[in-house]
Design a protein around this motif. Structure first.
Motif, PDB file in Angstrom:
ATOM      1  N   LEU A   1      21.500  -4.910  -4.739  1.00 30.46           N
ATOM      2  CA  LEU A   1      22.026  -3.993  -5.746  1.00 30.46           C
ATOM      3  C   LEU A   1      21.052  -3.839  -6.908  1.00 30.46           C
ATOM      4  O   LEU A   1      20.902  -2.753  -7.466  1.00 30.46           O
ATOM      5  CB  LEU A   1      23.383  -4.484  -6.249  1.00 30.46           C
ATOM      6  CG  LEU A   1      24.543  -4.311  -5.277  1.00 30.46           C
ATOM      7  CD1 LEU A   1      25.799  -4.979  -5.835  1.00 30.46           C
ATOM      8  CD2 LEU A   1      24.794  -2.846  -5.007  1.00 30.46           C
ATOM      9  N   SER A   2      20.400  -4.922  -7.282  1.00 34.47           N
ATOM     10  CA  SER A   2      19.391  -4.849  -8.330  1.00 34.47           C
ATOM     11  C   SER A   2      18.246  -3.934  -7.921  1.00 34.47           C
ATOM     12  O   SER A   2      17.728  -3.178  -8.741  1.00 34.47           O
ATOM     13  CB  SER A   2      18.858  -6.247  -8.633  1.00 34.47           C
ATOM     14  OG  SER A   2      17.765  -6.183  -9.506  1.00 34.47           O
ATOM     15  N   ALA A   3      17.863  -3.981  -6.667  1.00 39.93           N
ATOM     16  CA  ALA A   3      16.788  -3.113  -6.181  1.00 39.93           C
ATOM     17  C   ALA A   3      17.232  -1.657  -6.135  1.00 39.93           C
ATOM     18  O   ALA A   3      16.480  -0.754  -6.494  1.00 39.93           O
ATOM     19  CB  ALA A   3      16.328  -3.567  -4.805  1.00 39.93           C
ATOM     20  N   VAL A   4      18.454  -1.409  -5.700  1.00 38.21           N
ATOM     21  CA  VAL A   4      18.943  -0.038  -5.572  1.00 38.21           C
ATOM     22  C   VAL A   4      19.132   0.620  -6.935  1.00 38.21           C
ATOM     23  O   VAL A   4      18.814   1.795  -7.122  1.00 38.21           O
ATOM     24  CB  VAL A   4      20.264  -0.010  -4.774  1.00 38.21           C
ATOM     25  CG1 VAL A   4      20.938   1.338  -4.857  1.00 38.21           C
ATOM     26  CG2 VAL A   4      20.001  -0.381  -3.322  1.00 38.21           C
ATOM     27  N   PHE A   5      19.626  -0.126  -7.909  1.00 42.15           N
ATOM     28  CA  PHE A   5      19.907   0.445  -9.219  1.00 42.15           C
ATOM     29  C   PHE A   5      18.703   0.445 -10.154  1.00 42.15           C
ATOM     30  O   PHE A   5      18.826   0.810 -11.321  1.00 42.15           O
ATOM     31  CB  PHE A   5      21.077  -0.282  -9.886  1.00 42.15           C
ATOM     32  CG  PHE A   5      22.382  -0.036  -9.195  1.00 42.15           C
ATOM     33  CD1 PHE A   5      22.789   1.249  -8.894  1.00 42.15           C
ATOM     34  CD2 PHE A   5      23.199  -1.078  -8.819  1.00 42.15           C
ATOM     35  CE1 PHE A   5      23.985   1.488  -8.249  1.00 42.15           C
ATOM     36  CE2 PHE A   5      24.404  -0.851  -8.179  1.00 42.15           C
ATOM     37  CZ  PHE A   5      24.797   0.431  -7.896  1.00 42.15           C
ATOM     38  N   ASN A   6      17.548   0.082  -9.663  1.00 43.63           N
ATOM     39  CA  ASN A   6      16.337   0.072 -10.466  1.00 43.63           C
ATOM     40  C   ASN A   6      15.666   1.442 -10.374  1.00 43.63           C
ATOM     41  O   ASN A   6      14.630   1.625  -9.746  1.00 43.63           O
ATOM     42  CB  ASN A   6      15.403  -1.037  -9.968  1.00 43.63           C
ATOM     43  CG  ASN A   6      14.362  -1.399 -10.978  1.00 43.63           C
ATOM     44  OD1 ASN A   6      14.218  -0.733 -11.984  1.00 43.63           O
ATOM     45  ND2 ASN A   6      13.633  -2.450 -10.690  1.00 43.63           N
ATOM     46  N   VAL A   7      16.257   2.431 -11.044  1.00 47.20           N
ATOM     47  CA  VAL A   7      15.797   3.821 -10.964  1.00 47.20           C
ATOM     48  C   VAL A   7      14.380   4.012 -11.512  1.00 47.20           C
ATOM     49  O   VAL A   7      13.586   4.719 -10.893  1.00 47.20           O
ATOM     50  CB  VAL A   7      16.802   4.767 -11.670  1.00 47.20           C
ATOM     51  CG1 VAL A   7      16.311   6.193 -11.689  1.00 47.20           C
ATOM     52  CG2 VAL A   7      18.150   4.671 -10.999  1.00 47.20           C
ATOM     53  N   PRO A   8      13.996   3.406 -12.646  1.00 45.40           N
ATOM     54  CA  PRO A   8      12.619   3.604 -13.117  1.00 45.40           C
ATOM     55  C   PRO A   8      11.573   3.134 -12.108  1.00 45.40           C
ATOM     56  O   PRO A   8      10.524   3.760 -11.974  1.00 45.40           O
ATOM     57  CB  PRO A   8      12.537   2.780 -14.394  1.00 45.40           C
ATOM     58  CG  PRO A   8      13.927   2.691 -14.873  1.00 45.40           C
ATOM     59  CD  PRO A   8      14.774   2.658 -13.641  1.00 45.40           C
ATOM     60  N   ALA A   9      11.871   2.084 -11.384  1.00 43.67           N
ATOM     61  CA  ALA A   9      10.912   1.610 -10.387  1.00 43.67           C
ATOM     62  C   ALA A   9      10.812   2.596  -9.233  1.00 43.67           C
ATOM     63  O   ALA A   9       9.710   2.821  -8.704  1.00 43.67           O
ATOM     64  CB  ALA A   9      11.332   0.243  -9.866  1.00 43.67           C
ATOM     65  N   ILE A  10      11.917   3.210  -8.859  1.00 45.60           N
ATOM     66  CA  ILE A  10      11.882   4.200  -7.795  1.00 45.60           C
ATOM     67  C   ILE A  10      11.060   5.409  -8.237  1.00 45.60           C
ATOM     68  O   ILE A  10      10.256   5.948  -7.473  1.00 45.60           O
ATOM     69  CB  ILE A  10      13.309   4.592  -7.371  1.00 45.60           C
ATOM     70  CG1 ILE A  10      14.012   3.362  -6.768  1.00 45.60           C
ATOM     71  CG2 ILE A  10      13.309   5.749  -6.397  1.00 45.60           C
ATOM     72  CD1 ILE A  10      15.482   3.538  -6.531  1.00 45.60           C
ATOM     73  N   LEU A  11      11.218   5.831  -9.501  1.00 42.16           N
ATOM     74  CA  LEU A  11      10.395   6.905 -10.037  1.00 42.16           C
ATOM     75  C   LEU A  11       8.921   6.504 -10.068  1.00 42.16           C
ATOM     76  O   LEU A  11       8.035   7.326  -9.807  1.00 42.16           O
ATOM     77  CB  LEU A  11      10.866   7.296 -11.437  1.00 42.16           C
ATOM     78  CG  LEU A  11      12.237   7.949 -11.531  1.00 42.16           C
ATOM     79  CD1 LEU A  11      12.609   8.182 -12.988  1.00 42.16           C
ATOM     80  CD2 LEU A  11      12.267   9.245 -10.768  1.00 42.16           C
ATOM     81  N   GLY A  12       8.648   5.244 -10.395  1.00 39.05           N
ATOM     82  CA  GLY A  12       7.275   4.747 -10.387  1.00 39.05           C
ATOM     83  C   GLY A  12       6.672   4.756  -8.996  1.00 39.05           C
ATOM     84  O   GLY A  12       5.500   5.101  -8.823  1.00 39.05           O
ATOM     85  N   VAL A  13       7.455   4.390  -7.991  1.00 36.60           N
ATOM     86  CA  VAL A  13       6.969   4.406  -6.610  1.00 36.60           C
ATOM     87  C   VAL A  13       6.696   5.850  -6.173  1.00 36.60           C
ATOM     88  O   VAL A  13       5.695   6.126  -5.493  1.00 36.60           O
ATOM     89  CB  VAL A  13       7.977   3.707  -5.673  1.00 36.60           C
ATOM     90  CG1 VAL A  13       7.623   3.922  -4.221  1.00 36.60           C
ATOM     91  CG2 VAL A  13       8.051   2.229  -5.998  1.00 36.60           C
ATOM     92  N   ILE A  14       7.548   6.773  -6.577  1.00 37.97           N
ATOM     93  CA  ILE A  14       7.310   8.188  -6.276  1.00 37.97           C
ATOM     94  C   ILE A  14       6.028   8.666  -6.955  1.00 37.97           C
ATOM     95  O   ILE A  14       5.236   9.413  -6.365  1.00 37.97           O
ATOM     96  CB  ILE A  14       8.527   9.042  -6.686  1.00 37.97           C
ATOM     97  CG1 ILE A  14       9.715   8.720  -5.791  1.00 37.97           C
ATOM     98  CG2 ILE A  14       8.200  10.529  -6.630  1.00 37.97           C
ATOM     99  CD1 ILE A  14      11.022   9.334  -6.249  1.00 37.97           C
ATOM    100  N   ALA A  15       5.794   8.217  -8.191  1.00 39.79           N
ATOM    101  CA  ALA A  15       4.573   8.596  -8.904  1.00 39.79           C
ATOM    102  C   ALA A  15       3.335   8.020  -8.209  1.00 39.79           C
ATOM    103  O   ALA A  15       2.291   8.683  -8.152  1.00 39.79           O
ATOM    104  CB  ALA A  15       4.631   8.115 -10.349  1.00 39.79           C
ATOM    105  N   VAL A  16       3.441   6.808  -7.663  1.00 39.78           N
ATOM    106  CA  VAL A  16       2.325   6.235  -6.902  1.00 39.78           C
ATOM    107  C   VAL A  16       2.050   7.091  -5.673  1.00 39.78           C
ATOM    108  O   VAL A  16       0.877   7.358  -5.329  1.00 39.78           O
ATOM    109  CB  VAL A  16       2.616   4.768  -6.512  1.00 39.78           C
ATOM    110  CG1 VAL A  16       1.613   4.253  -5.510  1.00 39.78           C
ATOM    111  CG2 VAL A  16       2.643   3.887  -7.749  1.00 39.78           C
ATOM    112  N   TYR A  17       3.090   7.544  -5.007  1.00 36.30           N
ATOM    113  CA  TYR A  17       2.928   8.406  -3.840  1.00 36.30           C
ATOM    114  C   TYR A  17       2.269   9.736  -4.227  1.00 36.30           C
ATOM    115  O   TYR A  17       1.392  10.230  -3.519  1.00 36.30           O
ATOM    116  CB  TYR A  17       4.279   8.649  -3.159  1.00 36.30           C
ATOM    117  CG  TYR A  17       4.188   9.554  -1.965  1.00 36.30           C
ATOM    118  CD1 TYR A  17       3.576   9.119  -0.791  1.00 36.30           C
ATOM    119  CD2 TYR A  17       4.683  10.848  -2.006  1.00 36.30           C
ATOM    120  CE1 TYR A  17       3.474   9.949   0.312  1.00 36.30           C
ATOM    121  CE2 TYR A  17       4.583  11.689  -0.916  1.00 36.30           C
ATOM    122  CZ  TYR A  17       3.980  11.229   0.241  1.00 36.30           C
ATOM    123  OH  TYR A  17       3.874  12.065   1.324  1.00 36.30           O
TER     124      TYR A  17
END
Length: 111
Positions: free
Chosen positions: A62-78
């Motif tokens: 749940l901590s991984a799923v709700f970590n929206v800034p990190a998901i945006l960061g991973v998209i930015a890396v892509y």
């Protein structure tokens, strides 16, 4: 795509990536804890270890799923990866290609 726009998109993605590095590290730790919890769950034969590892894996997941800034960061890396690929694969257009073509035609006509 124009080099200017690739530069603008690349700089923007780099800024987003750098501003979310802490969140990306937190996402990596959460995913690692989730993986370890699931691995312990399937490898254990004791009930209390299964319950404990399932709770730990669920909280970390749940901590991984709700970590929206990190998901945006991973998209930015892509996006940075895509910009890098487009920047390196784009062929330079020669201004003299048309001139060279006409020059060859003129040489053929003169012979």
């Amino acid at each position: 795509m124009n080099k200017f726009w690739l530069t603008v998109i690349g700089i923007t993605a780099a800024i987003v990536t750098l501003s979310n590095l802490g969140s990306i590290a937190g996402l990596a730790v959460s995913l690692l804890i989730t993986y370890i919890g699931v691995k312990w769950y399937f490898s254990s034969s004791k009930t209390w270890v299964k319950i404990t590892s399932a709770i730990v894996a669920a909280i970390a997941g749940l901590s991984a799923v709700f970590n929206v800034p990190a998901i945006l960061g991973v998209i930015a890396v892509y996006v940075l990866y895509i910009v890098w690929k487009k920047w390196n694969n784009e062929e330079a257009v020669s201004d003299f290609s048309y001139f060279e073509k006409q020059w060859q035609e003129l040489k053929k006509k003169s012979v």
